[in-house]
Enzyme design. Structure first.
Site, PDB file in Angstrom:
ATOM      1  N   ARG A 143      -5.941  -0.104   0.567  1.00 41.81           N
ATOM      2  CA  ARG A 143      -6.698   0.339   1.748  1.00 41.81           C
ATOM      3  C   ARG A 143      -7.175   1.779   1.554  1.00 41.81           C
ATOM      4  O   ARG A 143      -7.716   2.097   0.515  1.00 41.81           O
ATOM      5  CB  ARG A 143      -5.860   0.203   3.027  1.00 41.81           C
ATOM      6  CG  ARG A 143      -5.533  -1.213   3.391  1.00 41.81           C
ATOM      7  CD  ARG A 143      -5.126  -1.322   4.832  1.00 41.81           C
ATOM      8  NE  ARG A 143      -3.940  -0.518   5.129  1.00 41.81           N
ATOM      9  CZ  ARG A 143      -3.455  -0.310   6.330  1.00 41.81           C
ATOM     10  NH1 ARG A 143      -4.043  -0.824   7.380  1.00 41.81           N
ATOM     11  NH2 ARG A 143      -2.377   0.397   6.525  1.00 41.81           N
ATOM     12  N   ASP A 198       0.810  -1.225   0.000  1.00 43.55           N
ATOM     13  CA  ASP A 198       0.000   0.000   0.000  1.00 43.55           C
ATOM     14  C   ASP A 198       0.844   1.277   0.000  1.00 43.55           C
ATOM     15  O   ASP A 198       0.339   2.343  -0.333  1.00 43.55           O
ATOM     16  CB  ASP A 198      -0.921   0.042   1.230  1.00 43.55           C
ATOM     17  CG  ASP A 198      -1.819  -1.178   1.312  1.00 43.55           C
ATOM     18  OD1 ASP A 198      -2.082  -1.782   0.263  1.00 43.55           O
ATOM     19  OD2 ASP A 198      -2.248  -1.527   2.429  1.00 43.55           O
TER      20      ASP A 198
HETATM   21  O1  F6P Z   1      -2.482  -3.953   3.322  1.00 48.91           O
HETATM   22  C1  F6P Z   1      -2.279  -4.774   2.223  1.00 48.91           C
HETATM   23  C2  F6P Z   1      -3.601  -5.222   1.634  1.00 48.91           C
HETATM   24  O2  F6P Z   1      -3.334  -6.021   0.504  1.00 48.91           O
HETATM   25  C3  F6P Z   1      -4.565  -4.099   1.280  1.00 48.91           C
HETATM   26  O3  F6P Z   1      -4.225  -3.427   0.106  1.00 48.91           O
HETATM   27  C4  F6P Z   1      -5.867  -4.835   1.241  1.00 48.91           C
HETATM   28  O4  F6P Z   1      -6.952  -3.978   1.508  1.00 48.91           O
HETATM   29  C5  F6P Z   1      -5.709  -5.852   2.345  1.00 48.91           C
HETATM   30  O5  F6P Z   1      -4.319  -5.997   2.572  1.00 48.91           O
HETATM   31  C6  F6P Z   1      -6.304  -7.199   2.042  1.00 48.91           C
HETATM   32  O6  F6P Z   1      -6.152  -7.989   3.170  1.00 48.91           O
HETATM   33  P1  F6P Z   1      -6.409  -9.556   3.188  1.00 48.91           P
HETATM   34  O7  F6P Z   1      -5.236 -10.238   2.573  1.00 48.91           O
HETATM   35  O8  F6P Z   1      -6.560  -9.863   4.618  1.00 48.91           O
HETATM   36  O9  F6P Z   1      -7.647  -9.822   2.384  1.00 48.91           O
END
Ligand code: F6P
Length: 365
Positions: free
Chosen positions: A188, A144
């Site tokens: 995010r 991010d």
């Molecule tokens: O923070 C990294 C990230 O890939 C974000 O861009 C995304 O919103 C989130 O993590 C997704 O998380 P998870 O892998 O828990 O679905």
């Protein structure tokens, strides 16, 4: 100050990203070959610290992993020693502070100092552990790129490449079918991936959380392009972009733990509305976790390596509660507190946003 560290621990916490293995390799090789000390890898992030799961890292464990995505240590974005699920009460998760147990496990592992590789959540935990006496050094990681106090995090460049490649591919099919194609990217509540990939990929509209948009402006852009004979358009949407009424779209909302809510689906909503408003055919692609996987770019391998080396240097100097960071092209260090105190967001009047606007990209304003 010189320390008497004989054994360094390392864990990777939070969502994975390309370049983590480059960090683990750099920490291990630097510790073994430059300082002659041992390295212990804690498995599955803070979960392994709470449950006492770890193993030694030797050269053979880190050889041949530089180009591999993911993390050989495993990770999780669930287990926080200060807020850990300790049971169920009245049908609800009961949270407890198990940090003393986690710290006791570090002692059992014989770890003298700990390197935490993580995003804001993991680095916050690292800072809290330091307050309880754990000598800790942080390394910033996230696709991010939303961590303050470092110009860049590793993982971002690889995600940017993946997103840009997706835009390139969408371009050809959009052009053939005269369609409006929307690409939803991660990030995010920060628009870094969308801004950079949209600019690199020649997107026509970029929608990011930091700049409110209107459907009228998007439709105007599409219609202006049509008048110029360009019958297709590409819209890059950050998953955290809010709708004109301020609503955020989640694929999963966790009201009692907003940090665990999952953004996703906003491009679908926008695509449907744009189709209705402008009378155009839209298609939506959600890039999702493809942005987190795969081979790290050379840039991320190098940055991960530099951060790994710096973290060991900091620990061996006895400089704790610090995070390795990139500042004007140089690897330096900053207090962990500075790194986690606020999220780094895109500035609406930043040079890159102005450059993107200059070449005709609309932000839906
Ligand atoms: O923070 C990294 C990230 O890939 C974000 O861009 C995304 O919103 C989130 O993590 C997704 O998380 P998870 O892998 O828990 O679905």
């Amino acid at each position: 100050m010189q320390t008497t560290i004989k054994r360094l621990g390392i864990l990777t916490g939070g969502g994975d990203c390309p370049g983590l293995n480059a960090v683990i390799r750099a920490v291990t090789k630097t510790a073994i070959y430059r300082y002659g000390i041992e390295v212990v890898g804690i498995v599955d992030g803070f979960g392994g610290m709470i449950e006492n799961r770890s193993h030694f890292l030797e050269d053979c464990h880190v050889s041949g992993i530089l180009h591999r995505g993911g993390t050989i240590l495993g990770t999780t974005n669930r287990d926080n020693p200060f807020r850990y699920a300790v049971g169920i009460e009245n049908g609800k998760t009961k949270w407890g502070d198990v940090s003393d147990r986690a710290i006791c496990n570090l002692e059992k592992m014989g770890i003298d100092a700990l390197v935490v590789v993580g995003g804001d959540g993991s680095l916050n935990i690292a800072h809290e552990l330091y307050a309880k006496g754990v000598p800790v050094v942080g390394i910033p990681k996230t696709i991010d790129n939303d961590l303050s106090a470092t110009d860049l995090t590793f993982g971002f460049d690889t995600a940017l490449n993946t997103a840009t490649d997706a835009i390139d591919k969408l371009h050809t099919t959009a052009e053939s079918h005269h369609r409006v194609m929307l690409l939803e990217v991660m990030g995010r509540n920060a628009g870094w991936i969308a801004l950079h990939s949209g600019t690199a990929g020649g997107g026509d509209v970029i929608l990011i959380p930091e700049i409110p948009f209107s459907y009228e402006a998007i439709c105007q852009k599409i219609s202006d392009r049509r008048k110029m004979g360009k019958k297709f358009s590409i819209i890059v949407v950050a998953e955290g972009a809010s709708l004109p009424d301020g609503e955020l779209i989640y694929q999963k909302e966790v009201p009692d733990n907003p940090h665990h809510s999952k953004l996703g689906g906003v491009a679908d909503v926008i695509g449907n509305t744009v189709s209705e408003h402008c009378g155009v055919e839209t298609r939506v692609t959600v890039l999702g976790h493809l942005q987190r996987g795969g081979t790290p770019t050379p840039f991320d391998r190098i940055l991960g390596t530099r951060f790994g080396v710096k973290a060991v240097e900091l620990a061996m100097e006895g400089t704790f509660d610090q995070m390795a960071c990139l500042c004007n092209g140089e690897v330096q260090s900053v207090p962990l507190h500075d790194a986690v105190s606020e999220q780094k967001l895109v500035k609406a009047d930043s040079e890159l946003v102005r450059a993107a606007k200059s070449v005709g990209i609309s932000f839906g304003e």
